[in-house]
Design a protein around this motif. Structure first.
Motif, PDB file in Angstrom:
ATOM      1  N   GLN A 276       0.813  -1.215   0.000  1.00 46.03           N
ATOM      2  CA  GLN A 276       0.000   0.000   0.000  1.00 46.03           C
ATOM      3  C   GLN A 276       0.845   1.264   0.000  1.00 46.03           C
ATOM      4  OE1 GLN A 276      -2.666  -0.014   3.319  1.00 46.03           O
ATOM      5  NE2 GLN A 276      -3.954  -1.666   2.530  1.00 46.03           N
ATOM      6  N   ARG A 277       2.007   1.199   0.663  1.00 49.11           N
ATOM      7  CA  ARG A 277       2.819   2.403   0.820  1.00 49.11           C
ATOM      8  C   ARG A 277       4.197   2.203   0.205  1.00 49.11           C
ATOM      9  NH1 ARG A 277      -0.700   6.356   1.540  1.00 49.11           N
ATOM     10  NH2 ARG A 277      -2.328   5.636   2.974  1.00 49.11           N
ATOM     11  N   ALA A 278       4.596   3.191  -0.589  1.00 49.13           N
ATOM     12  CA  ALA A 278       5.912   3.152  -1.232  1.00 49.13           C
ATOM     13  C   ALA A 278       6.462   4.569  -1.274  1.00 49.13           C
ATOM     14  CB  ALA A 278       5.818   2.551  -2.632  1.00 49.13           C
ATOM     15  N   GLY A 279       6.913   5.041  -0.112  1.00 46.82           N
ATOM     16  CA  GLY A 279       7.586   6.318  -0.013  1.00 46.82           C
ATOM     17  C   GLY A 279       6.827   7.496  -0.585  1.00 46.82           C
ATOM     18  N   LEU A 280       7.573   8.342  -1.275  1.00 48.55           N
ATOM     19  CA  LEU A 280       7.017   9.567  -1.841  1.00 48.55           C
ATOM     20  C   LEU A 280       5.844   9.290  -2.776  1.00 48.55           C
ATOM     21  CD1 LEU A 280       7.353  12.670  -2.343  1.00 48.55           C
ATOM     22  CD2 LEU A 280       8.897  12.078  -4.196  1.00 48.55           C
TER      23      LEU A 280
ATOM     24  N   THR B   5       3.420   7.308  -2.591  1.00 47.35           N
ATOM     25  CA  THR B   5       2.134   7.091  -1.934  1.00 47.35           C
ATOM     26  C   THR B   5       1.924   8.020  -0.746  1.00 47.35           C
ATOM     27  OG1 THR B   5       3.106   5.342  -0.564  1.00 47.35           O
ATOM     28  CG2 THR B   5       2.073   4.676  -2.633  1.00 47.35           C
ATOM     29  N   HIS B   6       2.748   9.052  -0.632  1.00 49.14           N
ATOM     30  CA  HIS B   6       2.558   9.997   0.463  1.00 49.14           C
ATOM     31  C   HIS B   6       1.253  10.769   0.230  1.00 49.14           C
ATOM     32  CE1 HIS B   6       3.162  13.194   3.352  1.00 49.14           C
ATOM     33  NE2 HIS B   6       4.184  12.508   3.850  1.00 49.14           N
ATOM     34  N   PRO B   7       0.399  10.873   1.243  1.00 53.54           N
ATOM     35  CA  PRO B   7      -0.892  11.543   1.059  1.00 53.54           C
ATOM     36  C   PRO B   7      -0.783  12.953   0.500  1.00 53.54           C
ATOM     37  CG  PRO B   7      -0.889  10.340   3.126  1.00 53.54           C
ATOM     38  CD  PRO B   7       0.506  10.253   2.586  1.00 53.54           C
ATOM     39  N   LEU B   8       0.264  13.682   0.888  1.00 50.96           N
ATOM     40  CA  LEU B   8       0.406  15.049   0.379  1.00 50.96           C
ATOM     41  C   LEU B   8       0.593  15.049  -1.132  1.00 50.96           C
ATOM     42  CD1 LEU B   8       0.683  18.085   0.911  1.00 50.96           C
ATOM     43  CD2 LEU B   8       3.127  17.717   1.267  1.00 50.96           C
TER      44      LEU B   8
ATOM     45  N   ALA C 239      -8.221   9.948  -3.682  1.00 48.51           N
ATOM     46  CA  ALA C 239      -7.792  11.329  -3.900  1.00 48.51           C
ATOM     47  C   ALA C 239      -7.024  11.921  -2.733  1.00 48.51           C
ATOM     48  CB  ALA C 239      -9.002  12.200  -4.224  1.00 48.51           C
ATOM     49  N   VAL C 240      -7.166  11.340  -1.547  1.00 48.38           N
ATOM     50  CA  VAL C 240      -6.419  11.829  -0.388  1.00 48.38           C
ATOM     51  C   VAL C 240      -5.463  10.770   0.150  1.00 48.38           C
ATOM     52  CG1 VAL C 240      -8.051  13.610   0.314  1.00 48.38           C
ATOM     53  CG2 VAL C 240      -8.382  11.265   1.096  1.00 48.38           C
ATOM     54  N   GLY C 241      -5.191   9.748  -0.655  1.00 46.26           N
ATOM     55  CA  GLY C 241      -4.175   8.777  -0.303  1.00 46.26           C
ATOM     56  C   GLY C 241      -4.600   7.648   0.597  1.00 46.26           C
TER      57      GLY C 241
END
Length: 240
Positions: free
Chosen positions: A45-49, A51-54, A135-137
């Motif tokens: 689900q998460r891979a650094g930059l 997948t960063h919500p920002l 849309a917000v990660g």
């Protein structure tokens, strides 16, 4: 290590953000002493930059994702691929065009002409790989009651075909490319020196890239090497 920017499976969250992003590992008992905590997620689900919500929310619309904006960011800023501006300014199809279409289906429909696909054969698969995050990660499995399809076939400018599915595969593809590291080195050089790297010799960029890779992708060492090279650079005169 530069690679952590693309491979890290964690976020720094406070209690409010932890609830919003369903971070079950957040320890509310110590939140008063440590408001922001390092919280690990499923690596798929998460891979650094990437997948960063920002980043994901910045390259999205108010209610929907934008595979095109996300794909352009990855291709230009991370891969260093030059993309031509679209020949005609085209407004993206909104959700009201066909309420039953997913975001991916709308993008595929609108960009299918050959004159669009000259660039979108690179852009679309990169953006589609991030469709498992809204849309917000936040992770999602469906859109419009249809399963999310985060797979795609990336056609590189030189013709190479690469299959990518999901943010983790995309991140691993990026960190495995010398071109990604080379573009990062060039970007850091320009940021630090405010001059193009070519002004310091035609081989400098490749030499710095070799140094960067040989030294564990250490960003601090790269910046120090750039500072040393530019401070001691001796331009070759025409007489020489």
């Amino acid at each position: 290590d530069f690679r952590k920017l693309l491979l890290a499976d964690y976020l720094w969250l406070n209690e409010r953000l932890a609830k919003f992003y369903s971070a079950s590992q957040f320890d509310a008992n110590v939140a008063s002493e440590n408001p922001f905590q390092k919280v690990s997620f499923d690596p798929q689900q998460r891979a650094g930059l990437l997948t960063h919500p920002l980043m994901l929310s910045h390259f999205s619309y108010f209610r929907s994702t934008s595979p095109i904006h996300r794909g352009v960011f990855v291709s230009r800023k991370l891969m260093g691929i030059a993309l031509k501006p679209p020949p005609v300014a085209v407004e993206p199809l909104g959700e009201d065009y066909n309420p039953n279409m997913t975001t991916r289906e709308r993008v595929e429909f609108q960009t299918r002409p050959d004159n669009c696909m000259s660039c979108h054969r690179v852009i679309n698969p990169l953006g589609f790989a991030l469709e498992s995050l809204d849309a917000v990660g936040r992770p999602r499995a469906t859109e419009k009651d249809k399963p999310i399809d985060a797979s795609g076939e990336l056609i590189m400018p030189e013709g190479e075909s690469i299959k990518i599915a999901g943010p983790r595969q995309l991140a691993e593809f990026l960190v495995g490319r010398r071109e990604t590291h080379r573009h990062f080195v060039e970007t850091v050089f320009h940021h630090a020196v405010h001059q193009p790297v070519a002004a310091y010799g035609e081989k400098t960029l490749d030499e710095l890239t070799d140094y960067f890779m040989a030294n564990g992708y250490n960003i601090r060492k790269l910046i120090a090497e750039i500072a040393w090279r530019t401070a001691t650079f001796q331009p070759v005169s025409k007489e020489d």
